[in-house]
Design a protein around this motif. Sequence first.
Motif, PDB file in Angstrom:
ATOM      1  N   ARG A 106       0.824  -1.205   0.000  1.00  0.00           N
ATOM      2  CA  ARG A 106       0.000   0.000   0.000  1.00  0.00           C
ATOM      3  C   ARG A 106       0.864   1.263   0.000  1.00  0.00           C
ATOM      4  O   ARG A 106       0.584   2.222  -0.725  1.00  0.00           O
ATOM      5  CB  ARG A 106      -0.920  -0.003   1.212  1.00  0.00           C
ATOM      6  CG  ARG A 106      -1.859   1.192   1.290  1.00  0.00           C
ATOM      7  CD  ARG A 106      -2.558   1.254   2.631  1.00  0.00           C
ATOM      8  NE  ARG A 106      -3.209  -0.013   2.964  1.00  0.00           N
ATOM      9  CZ  ARG A 106      -3.774  -0.255   4.132  1.00  0.00           C
ATOM     10  NH1 ARG A 106      -3.748   0.678   5.087  1.00  0.00           N
ATOM     11  NH2 ARG A 106      -4.344  -1.417   4.367  1.00  0.00           N
ATOM     12  N   ALA A 107       1.918   1.264   0.799  1.00  0.00           N
ATOM     13  CA  ALA A 107       2.805   2.425   0.874  1.00  0.00           C
ATOM     14  C   ALA A 107       3.486   2.680  -0.465  1.00  0.00           C
ATOM     15  O   ALA A 107       3.638   3.835  -0.886  1.00  0.00           O
ATOM     16  CB  ALA A 107       3.842   2.204   1.973  1.00  0.00           C
ATOM     17  N   LYS A 108       3.885   1.604  -1.162  1.00  0.00           N
ATOM     18  CA  LYS A 108       4.528   1.768  -2.475  1.00  0.00           C
ATOM     19  C   LYS A 108       3.549   2.324  -3.494  1.00  0.00           C
ATOM     20  O   LYS A 108       3.910   3.176  -4.313  1.00  0.00           O
ATOM     21  CB  LYS A 108       5.076   0.420  -2.950  1.00  0.00           C
ATOM     22  CG  LYS A 108       6.308  -0.062  -2.196  1.00  0.00           C
ATOM     23  CD  LYS A 108       6.827  -1.364  -2.767  1.00  0.00           C
ATOM     24  CE  LYS A 108       8.092  -1.812  -2.043  1.00  0.00           C
ATOM     25  NZ  LYS A 108       8.607  -3.111  -2.579  1.00  0.00           N
ATOM     26  N   ARG A 109       2.311   1.846  -3.427  1.00  0.00           N
ATOM     27  CA  ARG A 109       1.301   2.342  -4.367  1.00  0.00           C
ATOM     28  C   ARG A 109       1.056   3.834  -4.159  1.00  0.00           C
ATOM     29  O   ARG A 109       0.928   4.598  -5.113  1.00  0.00           O
ATOM     30  CB  ARG A 109      -0.010   1.573  -4.160  1.00  0.00           C
ATOM     31  CG  ARG A 109      -0.016   0.151  -4.682  1.00  0.00           C
ATOM     32  CD  ARG A 109      -0.307   0.121  -6.179  1.00  0.00           C
ATOM     33  NE  ARG A 109      -0.438  -1.239  -6.662  1.00  0.00           N
ATOM     34  CZ  ARG A 109      -1.575  -1.920  -6.674  1.00  0.00           C
ATOM     35  NH1 ARG A 109      -2.685  -1.359  -6.194  1.00  0.00           N
ATOM     36  NH2 ARG A 109      -1.617  -3.142  -7.167  1.00  0.00           N
ATOM     37  N   GLN A 110       0.969   4.252  -2.894  1.00  0.00           N
ATOM     38  CA  GLN A 110       0.679   5.650  -2.601  1.00  0.00           C
ATOM     39  C   GLN A 110       1.866   6.549  -2.912  1.00  0.00           C
ATOM     40  O   GLN A 110       1.689   7.727  -3.227  1.00  0.00           O
ATOM     41  CB  GLN A 110       0.268   5.804  -1.144  1.00  0.00           C
ATOM     42  CG  GLN A 110      -1.083   5.165  -0.828  1.00  0.00           C
ATOM     43  CD  GLN A 110      -1.462   5.288   0.635  1.00  0.00           C
ATOM     44  OE1 GLN A 110      -0.601   5.370   1.494  1.00  0.00           O
ATOM     45  NE2 GLN A 110      -2.768   5.298   0.912  1.00  0.00           N
ATOM     46  N   ALA A 111       3.079   5.993  -2.835  1.00  0.00           N
ATOM     47  CA  ALA A 111       4.285   6.788  -3.117  1.00  0.00           C
ATOM     48  C   ALA A 111       4.557   6.897  -4.603  1.00  0.00           C
ATOM     49  O   ALA A 111       5.269   7.798  -5.047  1.00  0.00           O
ATOM     50  CB  ALA A 111       5.491   6.174  -2.407  1.00  0.00           C
ATOM     51  N   ALA A 112       3.995   5.983  -5.416  1.00  0.00           N
ATOM     52  CA  ALA A 112       4.251   5.994  -6.855  1.00  0.00           C
ATOM     53  C   ALA A 112       3.579   7.200  -7.502  1.00  0.00           C
ATOM     54  O   ALA A 112       2.528   7.651  -7.057  1.00  0.00           O
ATOM     55  CB  ALA A 112       3.731   4.702  -7.482  1.00  0.00           C
ATOM     56  N   PRO A 113       4.185   7.746  -8.576  1.00  0.00           N
ATOM     57  CA  PRO A 113       3.567   8.886  -9.267  1.00  0.00           C
ATOM     58  C   PRO A 113       2.279   8.452  -9.965  1.00  0.00           C
ATOM     59  O   PRO A 113       2.094   7.292 -10.322  1.00  0.00           O
ATOM     60  CB  PRO A 113       4.646   9.295 -10.274  1.00  0.00           C
ATOM     61  CG  PRO A 113       5.461   8.057 -10.494  1.00  0.00           C
ATOM     62  CD  PRO A 113       5.459   7.339  -9.175  1.00  0.00           C
ATOM     63  N   GLY A 114       1.398   9.418 -10.173  1.00  0.00           N
ATOM     64  CA  GLY A 114       0.134   9.117 -10.845  1.00  0.00           C
ATOM     65  C   GLY A 114      -0.866   8.529  -9.875  1.00  0.00           C
ATOM     66  O   GLY A 114      -0.673   8.539  -8.660  1.00  0.00           O
ATOM     67  N   GLY A 115      -1.928   7.988 -10.404  1.00  0.00           N
ATOM     68  CA  GLY A 115      -2.958   7.407  -9.546  1.00  0.00           C
ATOM     69  C   GLY A 115      -3.836   8.488  -8.960  1.00  0.00           C
ATOM     70  O   GLY A 115      -3.515   9.060  -7.909  1.00  0.00           O
ATOM     71  N   LEU A 116      -4.903   8.826  -9.647  1.00  0.00           N
ATOM     72  CA  LEU A 116      -5.771   9.915  -9.218  1.00  0.00           C
ATOM     73  C   LEU A 116      -6.316   9.638  -7.820  1.00  0.00           C
ATOM     74  O   LEU A 116      -6.938   8.623  -7.574  1.00  0.00           O
ATOM     75  CB  LEU A 116      -6.936  10.072 -10.208  1.00  0.00           C
ATOM     76  CG  LEU A 116      -7.862  11.263  -9.970  1.00  0.00           C
ATOM     77  CD1 LEU A 116      -7.083  12.561 -10.117  1.00  0.00           C
ATOM     78  CD2 LEU A 116      -9.034  11.221 -10.943  1.00  0.00           C
TER      79      LEU A 116
END
Length: 282
Positions: A106-116
């Motif tokens: 979850r932390a990696k997903r939130q730190a990744a660029p993009g993703g509205l």
Amino acid sequence: MGYEVDEDLPWHSTISRTRQLYPTAVFEHLFDQVFAQCVRAGLVAGDTQVVDSAPVKAAASLDSLREKSASVAPVLTVVGELVAPASAPLVPTAPTHQLRREATRRAKRQAAPGGLGAHHPKAQLLSNKTHYSPTDPEARISVKPGKARALNYLCSVAVDTASGLISHIQADFADRRDSAYVPELVPRLQIRLAANELTLRDFVADTGYSNGFNYAFLEQRGITPWIPVFGAYKPAAEGFTYEAEADAFRCPAGKLLPFRNFATSQDGNWVKNYRAAYQDCQ
């Protein structure tokens, strides 16, 4: 009890309450009796069955989801059986390592660029591994193409091709693939058909039911599976030859890839892993 074409159907809650008044065996017996009458009326052929599934919305919303707590090992021993402490909460739990892995993901997903909306403070990465609904603990988060993500059950339906009559229906958890429920669905369907002196010969389904285990399972029961393989399926790896005696593959460079171990696929079936040695192929 019947309904006219232009009459409103009963509320979902009405059906739910009726379902709670009687055990499952009553509904199954009623289904068998109606099905037998349809057979006697010549509406059922039995030899060819078409199967598909659809998500059925649970009586719970995504807003009701709560995070699972880490599982605690039982501490009491009673007559050789391990029993959880009396004070342990009766809520779904998950292994600590699984919760830790999902938190990292979850932390990696939130730190990744993009993703509205990914960086919104209330954004959540919901998973059946980490969340449950206290309103309906057996409901599962699922999504199908063209359908919104929701808490669902999976409804599998078999239809006889003679007149489009439903020959079997069952509800399952929605967090597994359609193909995972074939080994349970087919024997129950065959029992109902055999009770009416009918024989299942052809099983028709879409690619969601495609895997090697299901093909073998159906053929062993004398049923011809009419299930297309996935578009990306390859019957053989180009340039690799299989050597049955050694249970190994040989690559274009002449190196051996022996069988290493078993693993499980996403639909719960066993797969075999073949790997070359590091010194042979870096």
